[in-house]
Design a protein around this motif. Sequence first.
Motif, PDB file in Angstrom:
ATOM      1  N   ASP A  70      43.514  30.605  23.003  1.00 55.67           N
ATOM      2  CA  ASP A  70      43.255  29.171  23.091  1.00 55.67           C
ATOM      3  C   ASP A  70      43.927  28.633  24.350  1.00 55.67           C
ATOM      4  OD1 ASP A  70      42.379  26.634  22.313  1.00 55.67           O
ATOM      5  OD2 ASP A  70      44.137  26.264  21.059  1.00 55.67           O
ATOM      6  N   SER A 112      44.546  24.721  26.463  1.00 55.63           N
ATOM      7  CA  SER A 112      44.387  23.269  26.471  1.00 55.63           C
ATOM      8  C   SER A 112      45.139  22.715  27.673  1.00 55.63           C
ATOM      9  CB  SER A 112      44.941  22.675  25.182  1.00 55.63           C
ATOM     10  OG  SER A 112      44.927  21.267  25.252  1.00 55.63           O
ATOM     11  N   GLU A 122      45.733  18.804  29.384  1.00 56.36           N
ATOM     12  CA  GLU A 122      45.479  17.371  29.304  1.00 56.36           C
ATOM     13  C   GLU A 122      46.309  16.667  30.367  1.00 56.36           C
ATOM     14  OE1 GLU A 122      46.172  15.871  25.321  1.00 56.36           O
ATOM     15  OE2 GLU A 122      45.662  17.849  24.499  1.00 56.36           O
TER      16      GLU A 122
END
Length: 146
Positions: free
Chosen positions: A20, A22, A24
């Motif tokens: 995974d 991510s 931001e």
Amino acid sequence: MLDYKFDEMRFHIQRIYIKDISFEAPNTPQIFQKDWNSKLELNIDTFSNQLSNEIFEVVLRLTVTANIDKDIAFLCEVKQAGIFNIIDIPDLYKTHFLRVYCPNILFPYGSECISNLVTRGTFPQTHLTPINFDELLKNKISIKEK
């Protein structure tokens, strides 16, 4: 596939992969107008799953948060994983393999991934310092014993 033999014990790396990712940057583009005087915070976690009798998945989660004043510049999380064969290794050593040895193998991959993501976000390069997983394991054990 790497193969290490410790007398009758065997260890194989089957696969290393990203589980995974991510990234931001919630305060862009305004954050780019501020002086880069960031505070970086690194959180590390490891966990493992037994897939079969001698096959284990180990996941190293690295989360880096950069703050400028009270604003988040970026938040980057990578779950770097691997599948490992741990054959004829006594349980006493198996914990060390799963919580120290395998995360040590995974860390450079996860660190490179974070560096790449931060650079693609046009933030200054971020290089994580090596982690002493032996010490992390000792600290977790001593916390549980208290």
